[in-house]
Scaffold this active site. Structure first.
Site, PDB file in Angstrom:
ATOM      1  N   GLU A 199       0.807  -1.223   0.000  1.00 43.88           N
ATOM      2  CA  GLU A 199       0.000   0.000   0.000  1.00 43.88           C
ATOM      3  C   GLU A 199       0.837   1.268   0.000  1.00 43.88           C
ATOM      4  O   GLU A 199       0.320   2.358   0.189  1.00 43.88           O
ATOM      5  CB  GLU A 199      -0.949  -0.019   1.203  1.00 43.88           C
ATOM      6  CG  GLU A 199      -1.911  -1.197   1.145  1.00 43.88           C
ATOM      7  CD  GLU A 199      -2.752  -1.348   2.403  1.00 43.88           C
ATOM      8  OE1 GLU A 199      -2.534  -0.593   3.379  1.00 43.88           O
ATOM      9  OE2 GLU A 199      -3.622  -2.229   2.407  1.00 43.88           O
ATOM     10  N   LYS A 331     -15.384  -2.333   3.886  1.00 42.57           N
ATOM     11  CA  LYS A 331     -14.779  -2.729   2.613  1.00 42.57           C
ATOM     12  C   LYS A 331     -15.887  -3.408   1.827  1.00 42.57           C
ATOM     13  O   LYS A 331     -16.323  -4.506   2.211  1.00 42.57           O
ATOM     14  CB  LYS A 331     -13.648  -3.737   2.833  1.00 42.57           C
ATOM     15  CG  LYS A 331     -12.386  -3.197   3.502  1.00 42.57           C
ATOM     16  CD  LYS A 331     -11.443  -4.342   3.833  1.00 42.57           C
ATOM     17  CE  LYS A 331     -10.078  -3.869   4.300  1.00 42.57           C
ATOM     18  NZ  LYS A 331      -9.292  -4.977   4.892  1.00 42.57           N
TER      19      LYS A 331
END
Ligand code: PGA
Ligand code: ZN
Length: 412
Positions: A199, A331
């Protein structure tokens, strides 16, 4: 009503080079929305499966065989898409078509509707304000399932610029700290190769304690006051450390283990020592009681469930009963379709659990995430830090500043 008139689908690759699916939904024969399904590396035990039999091709075969059923639906209505998905694929976990199709189809539909109606996506998901920007949680340093050997067992150390009143300043502060973290790592290790995790956070050779010290030093070097202008957070992703057989958290890279009580003490110690504003999955996904102890003892920290809640309404209900969490990761692909995720958001909000909308470690350059965060009143947004697929989301925040509709930063 913007009506779905066509669907196109294909396999593509995500930011890790893994195969995934992308869907285009065409509305009123000319407005095209597109969404690509992301994927996780530290996947919760209870999240929906991305693909039937782990096959993106199989998922697309099932979609193609049923495409006709979506034609004529209101593209702006996630519930309409959800109902057809469920009528065909009657399981709650989308096991027959997979969460990736549910995700991409529902988001591409809303994006095509937003083009047809010439209004930003977040206004379709939440027709009335107030709208606020979430605080960006920037992944500055990490390890675990997102990086290689030698890196910390803790998956992510996150920067959160709690003192700012402007989204552009917030992003700049995160980038400054991220840059400074590299310098501090280099000062300790001249062989540092500038390696980064999935990330964008730096992935140094360091144990957890050293990693936290590096993060704290970087915040101070930037001239920020820890816990005042800039706070830190941690995603422990502790289900990936948990050995259920031995009943210990296995910090392999540090070559130590902690039993449940030691883990809770360790987490409490870190929250206090580093004035953490955010602690994600501090205990394994089954330990609602352990999470409740941490939540009770740390009122100023968002003790957040990711693998624990998996964007699932029933698990959110359970967390409320146990008072296990003060924060919840949202999510969409853990749940399946956008409608499932919006229901989860409602359940959390009704129970005083604050939302943090999150990307996955395997991502695309889509920026829908930001609209989901704003429309669910998320307090924070996890979208990584650098790399095209991360910056795509952060830059969308800046574009949305041009709409006078958004009234400053979230109230934490
Ligand atoms: P994942 O990680 O996308 O690999 O699951 C992100 C997180 O755990 O927050
Ligand atoms: Zn997580």
């Amino acid at each position: 009503m913007p009506s779905i008139t066509g669907i196109k689908s294909r396999t593509v690759f995500d930011s890790r080079g893994a195969k995934t699916i992308e869907i285009d939904v065409i509305t009123d024969e000319k407005f095209s929305g597109r969404a690509c399904a992301p994927s996780g590396a530290s996947v919760g035990k209870y999240e929906a499966q991305s693909f039937p039999k782990n096959s993106p091709e199989k998922a697309l075969d099932v979609l193609k065989a049923n495409e006709i059923k979506f034609i004529g639906l209101d593209a702006a209505d996630p519930k309409a898409v959800f109902e057809v998905l469920r009528s065909i694929y009657s399981t709650e976990t989308y096991s027959l078509v997979g969460a990736a199709v549910a995700y991409a189809l529902s988001l591409a539909s809303v994006q095509s509707a937003s083009k047809a109606l010439d209004t930003p996506m977040f206004t379709l998901l939440k027709p009335h304000g107030p709208y606020r920007f979430p605080f960006p949680l920037g992944n500055i340093l990490g390890g675990g399932a997102h990086a290689g050997p030698g890196t910390p067992d803790i998956q992510e150390i996150l920067a959160c610029p709690v003192g700012v009143r402007d989204i552009s300043e917030a992003l700049e502060m995160n980038f400054r700290v991220h840059k400074e973290v590299r310098k501090v790592i280099q000062a300790n290790d001249e062989d540092f190769t500038y390696g980064r995790g999935d990330e964008g956070g730096w992935a140094p050779k360091a144990d957890n304690d050293q990693a936290l010290e590096i993060a704290e030093r970087a915040v101070k070097n930037c001239g920020f006051t820890l816990g005042d202008d800039m706070s830190l957070g941690i995603d422990f992703a502790s289900s990936t450390l948990w050995d259920a057989k031995a009943q210990v958290y296995n910090y392999k890279r540090q070559q130590i283990t902690r039993d449940r009580y030691k883990q809770i003490d360790y987490v409490n110690h870190l929250i206090k020592n580093y004035k953490l504003i955010y602690a994600e999955d501090p205990v394994n996904e089954e330990d609602f009681e352990g999470a409740a102890i941490i939540t009770k003892d740390n009122k100023r920290c968002l003790v957040t469930g990711d693998d624990m809640l998996v964007t699932n309404v029933m698990r959110a209900k359970r967390a409320s009963e146990y008072k296990a969490c003060s924060g919840a990761i949202l999510k969409v692909n853990q749940a399946g379709s956008l409608y499932d995720a919006m229901n989860f958001a409602k359940e959390c909000t009704a129970n005083g659990i604050k939302l943090i909308t999150s990307h996955r470690s395997g991502e695309s350059i889509d920026s829908h995430l930001v609209h989901i965060a704003i429309s669910t009143d998320s307090k924070m947004l996890k979208a990584g830090i650098v790399g095209g697929e991360r910056v795509a989301k952060l830059n969308e925040l800046l574009r949305l500043r041009e709409y006078d509709l958004i009234d400053g930063m979230a109230v934490l």
